[in-house]
Design a protein around this motif. Structure first.
Motif, PDB file in Angstrom:
ATOM      1  N   ASP A  57       0.836  -1.201   0.000  1.00 58.11           N
ATOM      2  CA  ASP A  57       0.000   0.000   0.000  1.00 58.11           C
ATOM      3  C   ASP A  57       0.872   1.253   0.000  1.00 58.11           C
ATOM      4  N   GLN A  58       1.981   1.198   0.723  1.00 61.05           N
ATOM      5  CA  GLN A  58       2.901   2.341   0.779  1.00 61.05           C
ATOM      6  C   GLN A  58       3.508   2.605  -0.600  1.00 61.05           C
ATOM      7  N   ASP A  59       3.863   1.537  -1.326  1.00 64.03           N
ATOM      8  CA  ASP A  59       4.392   1.694  -2.684  1.00 64.03           C
ATOM      9  C   ASP A  59       3.376   2.385  -3.588  1.00 64.03           C
ATOM     10  N   ARG A  60       2.112   2.035  -3.422  1.00 59.25           N
ATOM     11  CA  ARG A  60       1.064   2.534  -4.310  1.00 59.25           C
ATOM     12  C   ARG A  60       0.610   3.957  -3.996  1.00 59.25           C
ATOM     13  N   GLU A  61       0.770   4.402  -2.763  1.00 58.20           N
ATOM     14  CA  GLU A  61       0.178   5.675  -2.357  1.00 58.20           C
ATOM     15  C   GLU A  61       0.599   6.853  -3.235  1.00 58.20           C
ATOM     16  N   GLY A  62       1.888   7.051  -3.445  1.00 55.04           N
ATOM     17  CA  GLY A  62       2.352   8.169  -4.264  1.00 55.04           C
ATOM     18  C   GLY A  62       1.857   8.063  -5.698  1.00 55.04           C
ATOM     19  N   TRP A  63       1.835   6.849  -6.215  1.00 53.73           N
ATOM     20  CA  TRP A  63       1.342   6.593  -7.570  1.00 53.73           C
ATOM     21  C   TRP A  63      -0.135   6.974  -7.678  1.00 53.73           C
ATOM     22  N   LEU A  64      -0.936   6.551  -6.712  1.00 55.19           N
ATOM     23  CA  LEU A  64      -2.366   6.868  -6.730  1.00 55.19           C
ATOM     24  C   LEU A  64      -2.606   8.370  -6.616  1.00 55.19           C
ATOM     25  N   LEU A  65      -1.803   9.041  -5.805  1.00 61.53           N
ATOM     26  CA  LEU A  65      -1.942  10.495  -5.683  1.00 61.53           C
ATOM     27  C   LEU A  65      -1.578  11.196  -6.988  1.00 61.53           C
ATOM     28  N   ARG A  66      -0.578  10.683  -7.707  1.00 63.98           N
ATOM     29  CA  ARG A  66      -0.250  11.235  -9.033  1.00 63.98           C
ATOM     30  C   ARG A  66      -1.425  11.063  -9.986  1.00 63.98           C
ATOM     31  N   LEU A  67      -2.064   9.899  -9.942  1.00 67.19           N
ATOM     32  CA  LEU A  67      -3.212   9.660 -10.824  1.00 67.19           C
ATOM     33  C   LEU A  67      -4.395  10.543 -10.435  1.00 67.19           C
ATOM     34  N   ASN A  68      -4.561  10.809  -9.141  1.00 67.94           N
ATOM     35  CA  ASN A  68      -5.615  11.722  -8.702  1.00 67.94           C
ATOM     36  C   ASN A  68      -5.351  13.129  -9.233  1.00 67.94           C
ATOM     37  N   GLU A  69      -4.099  13.568  -9.189  1.00 67.82           N
ATOM     38  CA  GLU A  69      -3.753  14.883  -9.745  1.00 67.82           C
ATOM     39  C   GLU A  69      -4.052  14.935 -11.241  1.00 67.82           C
ATOM     40  N   LEU A  70      -3.765  13.852 -11.948  1.00 67.31           N
ATOM     41  CA  LEU A  70      -4.074  13.772 -13.373  1.00 67.31           C
ATOM     42  C   LEU A  70      -5.586  13.870 -13.586  1.00 67.31           C
ATOM     43  N   ALA A  71      -6.348  13.131 -12.789  1.00 68.36           N
ATOM     44  CA  ALA A  71      -7.814  13.181 -12.899  1.00 68.36           C
ATOM     45  C   ALA A  71      -8.331  14.594 -12.640  1.00 68.36           C
ATOM     46  N   GLN A  72      -7.793  15.244 -11.621  1.00 67.03           N
ATOM     47  CA  GLN A  72      -8.234  16.610 -11.314  1.00 67.03           C
ATOM     48  C   GLN A  72      -7.929  17.566 -12.472  1.00 67.03           C
ATOM     49  N   ALA A  73      -6.807  17.365 -13.139  1.00 67.66           N
ATOM     50  CA  ALA A  73      -6.432  18.225 -14.260  1.00 67.66           C
ATOM     51  C   ALA A  73      -7.409  18.088 -15.425  1.00 67.66           C
ATOM     52  N   TYR A  74      -8.094  16.953 -15.503  1.00 67.59           N
ATOM     53  CA  TYR A  74      -9.038  16.698 -16.597  1.00 67.59           C
ATOM     54  C   TYR A  74     -10.491  16.688 -16.129  1.00 67.59           C
ATOM     55  N   LYS A  75     -10.711  17.180 -14.932  1.00 70.24           N
ATOM     56  CA  LYS A  75     -12.048  17.149 -14.319  1.00 70.24           C
ATOM     57  C   LYS A  75     -13.104  17.803 -15.208  1.00 70.24           C
ATOM     58  N   SER A  76     -12.788  18.914 -15.825  1.00 70.05           N
ATOM     59  CA  SER A  76     -13.789  19.623 -16.627  1.00 70.05           C
ATOM     60  C   SER A  76     -13.831  19.158 -18.081  1.00 70.05           C
ATOM     61  N   LYS A  77     -12.771  18.485 -18.537  1.00 70.35           N
ATOM     62  CA  LYS A  77     -12.701  18.069 -19.941  1.00 70.35           C
ATOM     63  C   LYS A  77     -13.051  16.600 -20.143  1.00 70.35           C
ATOM     64  N   GLY A  78     -12.778  15.796 -19.114  1.00 68.52           N
ATOM     65  CA  GLY A  78     -12.994  14.359 -19.229  1.00 68.52           C
ATOM     66  C   GLY A  78     -11.729  13.641 -19.639  1.00 68.52           C
ATOM     67  N   ALA A  79     -11.566  12.425 -19.166  1.00 70.26           N
ATOM     68  CA  ALA A  79     -10.422  11.582 -19.502  1.00 70.26           C
ATOM     69  C   ALA A  79     -10.734  10.154 -19.080  1.00 70.26           C
ATOM     70  N   ILE A  80      -9.916   9.258 -19.568  1.00 72.36           N
ATOM     71  CA  ILE A  80      -9.988   7.854 -19.190  1.00 72.36           C
ATOM     72  C   ILE A  80      -8.609   7.488 -18.655  1.00 72.36           C
ATOM     73  N   ILE A  81      -8.577   6.881 -17.465  1.00 71.32           N
ATOM     74  CA  ILE A  81      -7.319   6.488 -16.840  1.00 71.32           C
ATOM     75  C   ILE A  81      -7.407   5.005 -16.475  1.00 71.32           C
ATOM     76  N   ALA A  82      -6.450   4.232 -16.943  1.00 73.77           N
ATOM     77  CA  ALA A  82      -6.382   2.820 -16.569  1.00 73.77           C
ATOM     78  C   ALA A  82      -5.587   2.712 -15.274  1.00 73.77           C
ATOM     79  N   CYS A  83      -6.198   2.092 -14.271  1.00 76.96           N
ATOM     80  CA  CYS A  83      -5.564   1.916 -12.963  1.00 76.96           C
ATOM     81  C   CYS A  83      -6.226   0.727 -12.286  1.00 76.96           C
ATOM     82  N   SER A  84      -5.451  -0.172 -11.763  1.00 82.13           N
ATOM     83  CA  SER A  84      -6.024  -1.368 -11.140  1.00 82.13           C
ATOM     84  C   SER A  84      -7.028  -1.028 -10.040  1.00 82.13           C
ATOM     85  N   ALA A  85      -6.746  -0.030  -9.206  1.00 89.27           N
ATOM     86  CA  ALA A  85      -7.670   0.438  -8.158  1.00 89.27           C
ATOM     87  C   ALA A  85      -8.303  -0.733  -7.399  1.00 89.27           C
TER      88      ALA A  85
END
Length: 165
Positions: A56-84
């Motif tokens: 979980d510790q390995d994944r945390e920074g990665w997941l936060l990076r993906l959240n930042e990416l999602a936020q950057a596309y919040k108004s435009k839309g995007a598709i992100i592949a992530c095991s989640a």
């Protein structure tokens, strides 16, 4: 309800076709596709290549990076592949996204996915790590869920039928 301007997280264990479906949905919806694997730090890739499951510790920074990416596309839309795979991971991905994030769970049997992984070349995830992913997976209660036993075209159609246009 998700719309074409939502950010969609294509989730599931490795080998479910997240990249294939993500690229096809991107074409149909006219929004960009990002493969979450491209955002892993090198240390994570080295661990997975060596057959060592991420913590979980390995994944945390990665997941936060993906959240930042999602936020950057919040108004435009995007598709992100992530095991989640865990609910706690999905909560990190949902931060600051309100109702603009939708999970699409691509699910299939262990046997089907294992056979796909064994035939896949040039990817760091090995079939040896598949059991650990199934063991970790907490099935989402609030996601669009589609079987990977269908063809890619049928999967895309099912996803599109479940989002408002």
């Amino acid at each position: 309800m998700a719309t074409r301007n939502s950010v969609f997280i294509l989730m599931g264990v490795s080998g479910t076709g997240k990249s294939t479906i993500g690229n096809r949905l991107s074409e149909v919806l006219g929004i960009p596709f990002f493969d979450g694997d491209d955002y892993h730090p090198e240390a994570n890739v080295q661990k997975m290549t060596s057959g060592v499951p991420l913590t979980d510790q390995d994944r945390e920074g990665w997941l936060l990076r993906l959240n930042e990416l999602a936020q950057a596309y919040k108004s435009k839309g995007a598709i992100i592949a992530c095991s989640a795979l865990k609910e706690s991971y999905r909560q990190l991905l949902r931060q600051e996204m309100e109702e603009q994030l939708e999970f699409v769970h691509l699910e299939g049997s262990f046997e089907l996915i294992k056979s796909r992984l064994e035939n896949r070349k040039g990817h760091f995830m090995t079939s040896a790590l598949l059991q650990s992913q199934f063991d970790t997976l907490e099935t989402p209660k609030d996601a669009i869920t589609v079987s990977i036993a269908l063809s890619p075209e049928e999967i895309v159609t099912q996803v599109l039928n479940q989002i408002s246009k």
